[in-house]
Design a protein around this motif. Structure first.
Motif, short mmCIF file in Angstrom:
data_model
loop_
_atom_site.label_atom_id
_atom_site.label_comp_id
_atom_site.label_asym_id
_atom_site.label_seq_id
_atom_site.Cartn_x
_atom_site.Cartn_y
_atom_site.Cartn_z
N PRO A 177 1.06 -1.28 -0.13
CA PRO A 177 0.00 -0.23 -0.09
C PRO A 177 0.43 1.32 -0.10
CG PRO A 177 -0.11 -0.96 2.18
CD PRO A 177 1.29 -1.65 0.88
N ALA A 178 1.53 1.63 -1.18
CA ALA A 178 2.83 2.69 -1.61
C ALA A 178 3.05 3.15 -2.85
CB ALA A 178 4.07 2.53 -0.73
N ILE A 179 2.42 4.18 -3.06
CA ILE A 179 3.28 4.60 -4.46
C ILE A 179 4.57 5.23 -4.49
CG2 ILE A 179 2.81 6.25 -6.52
CD1 ILE A 179 0.13 4.79 -5.45
N PHE A 180 4.85 4.84 -5.36
CA PHE A 180 6.60 4.86 -6.17
C PHE A 180 6.69 5.69 -7.36
CE2 PHE A 180 6.64 1.17 -3.17
CZ PHE A 180 7.35 1.00 -2.95
N SER A 181 8.21 6.30 -7.40
CA SER A 181 7.70 6.55 -8.74
C SER A 181 9.20 6.27 -9.38
CB SER A 181 7.85 8.87 -8.09
OG SER A 181 7.72 8.82 -9.54
N LYS A 182 8.95 6.90 -11.10
CA LYS A 182 10.21 6.61 -11.33
C LYS A 182 10.68 8.22 -11.76
CE LYS A 182 10.65 1.86 -12.25
NZ LYS A 182 11.77 1.45 -11.76
N ASN A 183 9.74 9.40 -11.56
CA ASN A 183 10.35 10.14 -11.67
C ASN A 183 11.62 10.57 -10.54
OD1 ASN A 183 11.16 13.09 -12.09
ND2 ASN A 183 8.34 13.74 -12.55
N PRO A 184 12.84 11.10 -10.65
CA PRO A 184 13.64 11.68 -9.83
C PRO A 184 13.64 12.84 -9.28
CG PRO A 184 14.39 11.87 -11.68
CD PRO A 184 13.36 11.23 -11.89
N ASP A 185 12.35 13.58 -9.96
CA ASP A 185 11.90 14.70 -8.75
C ASP A 185 10.53 14.81 -8.76
OD1 ASP A 185 14.39 15.95 -9.13
OD2 ASP A 185 14.42 16.28 -10.88
N PRO A 186 9.70 14.08 -8.10
CA PRO A 186 8.33 13.74 -8.30
C PRO A 186 7.67 14.62 -8.22
CG PRO A 186 9.24 12.21 -6.58
CD PRO A 186 10.13 12.98 -7.65
N ALA A 187 6.25 14.98 -7.82
CA ALA A 187 5.81 16.42 -7.41
C ALA A 187 5.20 15.78 -5.79
CB ALA A 187 3.99 16.93 -7.75
N PRO A 188 5.92 16.85 -4.85
CA PRO A 188 5.74 16.74 -3.03
C PRO A 188 4.13 16.71 -2.99
CG PRO A 188 6.02 18.87 -4.22
CD PRO A 188 6.02 18.22 -5.44
N PHE A 233 7.61 -7.02 -7.55
CA PHE A 233 7.15 -7.24 -9.05
C PHE A 233 7.07 -5.64 -8.45
CE2 PHE A 233 7.85 -11.57 -8.84
CZ PHE A 233 8.52 -11.39 -10.27
N GLU A 234 6.89 -4.64 -10.04
CA GLU A 234 6.86 -3.59 -10.34
C GLU A 234 6.38 -3.11 -11.50
OE1 GLU A 234 10.03 -0.22 -9.06
OE2 GLU A 234 9.46 0.25 -10.96
N PHE A 235 4.96 -2.99 -10.92
CA PHE A 235 3.43 -2.39 -11.53
C PHE A 235 3.45 -0.98 -12.24
CE2 PHE A 235 0.59 -5.77 -10.24
CZ PHE A 235 0.34 -6.45 -11.11
N PRO A 236 3.25 -0.28 -13.58
CA PRO A 236 3.25 1.25 -13.91
C PRO A 236 2.15 1.15 -13.72
CG PRO A 236 3.68 -0.50 -16.07
CD PRO A 236 3.62 -1.21 -14.40
N LEU A 237 1.90 2.28 -13.39
CA LEU A 237 0.43 3.07 -12.85
C LEU A 237 0.13 3.79 -13.75
CD1 LEU A 237 -2.61 2.79 -11.21
CD2 LEU A 237 -1.42 4.39 -9.31
N GLY A 238 -0.70 3.51 -15.26
CA GLY A 238 -0.92 5.31 -15.70
C GLY A 238 -0.81 4.98 -17.66
N ASN A 294 0.46 11.83 -16.03
CA ASN A 294 1.69 10.45 -16.56
C ASN A 294 3.27 11.19 -15.58
OD1 ASN A 294 -0.04 8.70 -17.08
ND2 ASN A 294 0.00 9.56 -19.01
N SER A 295 3.32 12.61 -15.55
CA SER A 295 4.17 12.95 -14.84
C SER A 295 4.91 12.65 -14.04
CB SER A 295 4.45 14.57 -14.68
OG SER A 295 3.32 14.71 -13.82
N ASN A 296 4.52 11.94 -12.95
CA ASN A 296 5.01 11.28 -11.48
C ASN A 296 5.41 9.92 -11.78
OD1 ASN A 296 5.16 13.75 -9.98
ND2 ASN A 296 2.55 13.17 -9.20
N MET A 297 5.12 9.42 -13.04
CA MET A 297 5.64 8.11 -13.21
C MET A 297 5.11 7.28 -12.08
SD MET A 297 8.95 9.32 -15.87
CE MET A 297 9.69 7.96 -16.43
N ALA A 298 4.35 7.00 -12.20
CA ALA A 298 3.65 6.30 -10.62
C ALA A 298 3.59 4.35 -10.87
CB ALA A 298 2.36 6.96 -10.10
N THR A 299 4.64 4.11 -9.33
CA THR A 299 3.88 2.26 -9.84
C THR A 299 4.20 1.90 -8.53
OG1 THR A 299 6.80 2.28 -8.80
CG2 THR A 299 6.70 2.37 -11.20
N LEU A 300 3.53 1.03 -8.82
CA LEU A 300 3.20 -0.17 -7.62
C LEU A 300 4.45 -1.38 -7.38
CD1 LEU A 300 -0.50 0.04 -8.17
CD2 LEU A 300 0.13 1.10 -6.08
N ARG A 301 4.18 -1.18 -6.09
CA ARG A 301 5.06 -2.63 -6.14
C ARG A 301 4.33 -4.50 -5.27
NH1 ARG A 301 10.61 0.03 -3.50
NH2 ARG A 301 10.80 1.16 -5.88
#
Length: 312
Positions: A177-188, A233-238, A294-301
């Motif tokens: 239950p957490a959101i991760f990001s592939k964007n090195p500078d995600p929106a806070p 494993f990682e799920f892309p979200l978006g 899609n700018s935050n490039m969100a992922t789920l694990r």
């Protein structure tokens, strides 16, 4: 299951009434927040058609991610398989279609599975947190998406261990239950992160943890399991992935979140956390907007946890 769902597809009609192991009172539904729920109140998410559609979207995403229905190396030809929390029964039906020599049993608290199924799959209504009336032994036990549903995970691991034949394997797929990001500078500020945080809080209030995976190894060891393995494993979200395969997975996951958002937050936020209908609707609108960002490039694990019952 085939799209036709007809008797001439080779599927047998399995009337659920023949496989009910709960009292009729346990099978009653309740309507709340314009959605249908299981009458026990222990599971805080809907079981209506809209929720079933969401579950099937997630099932498709898992299939695309893994390329298979399970990851363990066990040969299930001619073997017996138990699917705990089978939901719509799609995993069980796919397993039965994939290997007609195997026998698949699906357990769920709600009788929402299809009427026409392969002859080697059987669905039972069962609350896996109580004493199981089903006493058969299995070669393989599968769980997926049970986080937030179980109060006593050590007890469930013991029941799974007892239900396995010697050398049998359990495999659990649970999303963190957490959101991760592939964007090195995600929106806070991220409504998806707020959603996960608040859902964790709601589940802590009712004693059914949304993040039990960290306890699985200890639960398995105490139950007597060996050969324990955890894979992430990682799920892309978006729609942000560039390659088509991951883009399709991301679209399925995003669609499942949008379809399930009302059900995710209705009881959790309004009944447990005490928020107003208007407050929750505004929050959900921000979450939906973030799912299209899609700018935050969100992922789920997702963690795939496997363990084996010793041969002796």
């Amino acid at each position: 299951m085939s799209e036709s769902g007809s008797a001439d597809s080779g599927y047998d009609e399995q009337p659920l009434e023949e496989h009910v192991s709960l009292t009729s009172a346990d099978l009653e539904y309740e309507w709340c927040h314009d959605r249908r729920y299981h009458g026990s109140g222990t599971y805080i998410y809907p079981n209506d058609e809209e929720e079933q559609e969401r579950l099937n979207l997630v099932h498709k995403a898992y299939l695309l991610l893994h390329g298979s229905l399970f990851l363990s190396s066990i040969d299930l030809s001619g073997r017996s398989v138990l699917d705990i929390g089978t939901g719509t029964g799609q995993w069980a039906v796919d397993m039965a279609d994939q290997d007609p020599s195997s026998t698949i049993v699906g357990l769920d608290i709600s009788p929402i599975q299809p009427e026409f199924v392969p002859p080697n799959v059987h669905f039972f209504v069962e609350n896996v947190e109580t004493d199981w009336r089903e006493t058969a032994k299995y070669h393989f036990i599968h769980l997926r998406g049970m986080s937030g549903s179980i109060q006593d995970w050590p007890s469930l691991f013991h029941k799974i261990h007892q239900a396995l034949k010697p050398g049998g394997v359990m495999e659990a797929h649970e999303m963190l239950p957490a959101i991760f990001s592939k964007n090195p500078d995600p929106a806070p500020e991220n409504p998806l992160t707020d959603l996960m945080r608040d859902l964790i809080h709601a589940h802590s209030q009712i004693g059914r943890p949304l993040d039990p995976v960290s306890s699985f190894r200890v639960c398995a060891e105490e139950a007597g399991f060996t050969e324990i393995s955890e894979k992430m494993f990682e799920f892309p979200l978006g729609k942000w992935p560039e390659d088509q395969h991951n883009k399709e997975i991301g679209e399925l996951m995003s669609s499942s979140f949008k379809k399930g958002l009302h059900g995710l937050t209705a009881k959790a936020f309004r009944d447990i956390l005490g928020r107003s209908k208007e407050e929750v609707e505004v929050f959900n609108a921000f979450v939906r907007r973030e799912l299209d960002n899609n700018s935050n490039m969100a992922t789920l694990r997702v963690v795939v946890f496997t363990a084996q019952k010793p041969e002796h």
